[in-house]
Design an enzyme around this catalytic site. Structure first.
Site, PDB file in Angstrom:
ATOM      1  N   PHE A 215       4.124  -9.782   4.012  1.00  0.00           N
ATOM      2  CA  PHE A 215       3.175 -10.375   3.072  1.00  0.00           C
ATOM      3  C   PHE A 215       3.767 -11.720   2.622  1.00  0.00           C
ATOM      4  CE2 PHE A 215       1.095 -10.859  -1.088  1.00  0.00           C
ATOM      5  CZ  PHE A 215      -0.226 -10.645  -0.702  1.00  0.00           C
TER       6      PHE A 215
ATOM      7  N   LYS B 252      -2.366   0.179  -5.724  1.00  0.00           N
ATOM      8  CA  LYS B 252      -3.005   0.570  -4.461  1.00  0.00           C
ATOM      9  C   LYS B 252      -3.141   2.093  -4.428  1.00  0.00           C
ATOM     10  CE  LYS B 252      -0.921  -3.430  -2.107  1.00  0.00           C
ATOM     11  NZ  LYS B 252      -2.050  -4.352  -2.197  1.00  0.00           N
TER      12      LYS B 252
END
Length: 416
Positions: free
Chosen positions: A144, A239
Site C-alpha cells: 500500500f 476493515k
C-alpha cells in the site's frame, strides 16, 4: 500461542455439483456455523456488501454504546471517566481483545493512532535495535503506498537506504545489510496472501527483524504472531474488525522486544509516569510504550463495542468460511461469465489467498459503479481491478450468488 489451524469446513463442498446454484447457496448457508453472527450487524436486505475489506459494516451494539459514552461518561462524569470509566487504560484493554485475533498474547498489543503512525514507530524502533552496518530497509514493492512513503521517511531519518523488493523475493533478498523488512500480509490489490511464517523465518535467519502490515488480514486470516515470532505488526481496525471509519489502529510487539522498544514518537502518554510532567522521557513498561498522545476515546470505545461480535468466535472457523465463500464466488464467476470476461488475479491456491477476490476488467471503474447502482457494493483499484471483500461474520453464500448474477448482468447486459 500456537497458530490456529483452519479446520475442514463443515459446510458442503462449494465446488461439488448440486441441482441448482440456489440450492448450493442455501445448503452452504444452512450449514454455516457463523450464520447467526450476521444478525449482529446493520445490513440492508436489498444490498450485497462486499467492501468490508475497506470499511466493515456497523455492529448493532455500537450506537448504543457510543450514546452511553457521550451522554453518561462524557456528559455526566466528564473528566472522572478517565479513571472511573477506564478511559486511561482503554488502549491496552482493547489491544488485549485484538491480540487473540492475530495470535498475540496479553500485554503485547496497544490500540491508538493510525496505521501509518504505528508503522513509522515500528520501523524506526526496529532499525534502532540493529548495528549501523545494516544499512538497508527492505519493503514490499507492491505495498500500500503509505507503507512505501513511511519506509522511505524512516530510511532518511535513520541513515539507511530503501530497497523495494517483491514480497515473494524478500526472503531471498534478506542478508547481512538488512536492517528491517516491511511486508504486507495480504496484497491490497490482488488479495494474495504472503508467506508470513517463511518470510519471517528467512529475515530472522539473516539477523534482522520484520514488521508485518496486517490491515487486510486481521479478522479474516489466522496470523500467528507469537507462533512465528513476529517482531512487530501493525493493522487497522475499520476493515474486518468493523471498528468504524478512522477507527484507531493497533501495534503489536513481541514480548522480548518490548523492553527495548525505542519509539521515535515518545509522547507523554507513553511515559512511565505521565502526570509527573518530567522534562525527560522515561518509557512505560509493556505495550504502553507504543502510546503517544491522548487516546481518541470516542473512536476507541466504538471499536471496543464492535469487538463484541468476536466473542466466542474461532478465527480458524472464520478462515474456513472465507475460503468457502471465495471458492463459491470463483466457481460461479467461471460458470456465469464467458471465459476471459473478468479473469481473477487472486491466487486460486488457498495458501496464497486472503479474504478478497480481484477480477480484471478493462472497464472496471464503470462496472463498479453499475454494480453499486444494482445493489452490489464492491470497489475499484486502478487501472482495471474489481475488488470484492468477503467478511465471514456477515457475508452469506446467497450474497455471493446474487453478486455474481448482477456482475453478469452489468458486464454482459444479460438477465441473471
Amino acid at each position: 500461542m500456537a497458530e490456529p489451524t483452519a479446520p475442514e469446513p463443515t459446510a458442503p463442498d462449494p465446488t461439488a455439483p448440486d441441482p441448482t446454484p440456489d440450492a448450493r447457496a442455501a445448503a452452504l448457508d444452512a450449514a454455516d456455523p457463523l450464520r447467526d453472527r450476521r444478525a449482529a450487524f446493520v445490513l440492508d436486505d436489498d444490498t450485497v456488501y462486499l467492501d468490508g475489506n475497506s470499511l466493515g459494516a456497523l455492529p448493532r451494539a455500537v450506537p448504543g454504546r457510543l450514546a452511553e459514552v457521550v451522554t453518561h461518561e462524557w456528559g455526566r462524569l466528564r473528566i472522572r471517566s478517565w479513571t472511573e470509566s477506564g478511559w486511561w487504560t482503554a488502549p491496552e484493554r482493547v489491544g488485549d481483545r485484538i491480540a487473540p485475533l492475530v495470535g498475540s498474547g496479553p500485554g503485547q498489543v496497544v490500540v491508538g493512532d493510525s496505521t501509518s503512525v504505528n508503522l513509522f514507530k515500528a520501523l524506526v524502533a526496529a532499525v534502532r535495535t540493529v548495528p549501523d552496518d545494516r544499512d538497508e530497509i527492505l519493503v514490499d514493492a507492491a505495498s500500500f503506498p503509505t507503507d512505501g512513503y513511511l519506509a522511505r521517511s524512516a530510511a532518511r531519518l535513520t541513515g539507511r537506504a530503501l530497497r523495494p523488493v517483491p514480497a515473494g523475493g524478500i526472503a531471498a533478498a534478506a542478508g547481512p545489510r538488512t536492517a528491517v523488512a516491511l511486508v504486507n500480509h495480504v496484497d491490497y490489490r490482488t488479495g494474495e496472501l504472503h508467506d508470513l511464517p517463511g518470510i519471517t523465518a528467512a529475515v530472522h535467519a539473516a539477523g534482522a527483524p520484520v514488521v508485518w502490515d496486517l490491515c487486510h488480514s486481521a479478522g479474516a486470516v489466522p496470523v500467528g504472531l507469537d507462533a512465528h515470532r513476529v517482531d512487530y505488526a501493525v493493522g487497522c481496525t475499520y476493515k474486518y474488525l468493523n471498528g468504524g471509519p478512522g477507527a484507531p489502529a493497533f501495534l503489536a510487539v513481541r514480548p522480548d522486544r518490548l523492553a527495548a522498544f525505542d519509539s521515535p514518537l515518545p509522547g507523554w502518554n507513553s511515559h512511565a509516569d505521565p502526570f509527573a510532567m518530567a522534562a525527560d522521557h522515561t518509557p512505560a513498561d509493556g505495550a504502553a510504550r507504543g502510546r503517544v498522545g491522548t487516546p481518541d476515546i470516542l473512536s476507541l470505545l466504538a471499536l471496543d463495542a464492535a469487538l463484541d461480535v468476536w466473542d466466542g468466535v474461532d478465527i480458524a472457523a472464520v478462515r474456513a468460511k472465507s475460503l468457502a465463500l471465495t471458492d463459491f464466488f470463483l466457481d460461479r464467476v467461471a460458470a456465469e461469465l464467458p471465459p476471459g470476461t473478468a479473469p481473477s488475479v487472486t491466487p486460486a491456491d488457498h495458501a496464497r489467498r486472503g479474504s478478497q477476490i480481484a477480477l480484471r476488467h478493462p472497464d472496471a471503474a464503470a462496472v463498479t459503479q453499475r454494480l453499486i447502482a444494482a445493489g452490489v457494493v464492491g470497489d475499484f483499484r486502478p487501472p482495471d481491478l474489481l475488488r470484492f471483500g468477503f467478511t465471514p461474520l456477515y457475508t452469506s453464500f446467497a450474497d455471493v450468488l446474487r453478486a455474481v448474477r448482477v456482475l453478469r448482468r452489468v458486464t454482459l447486459g444479460a438477465e441473471g
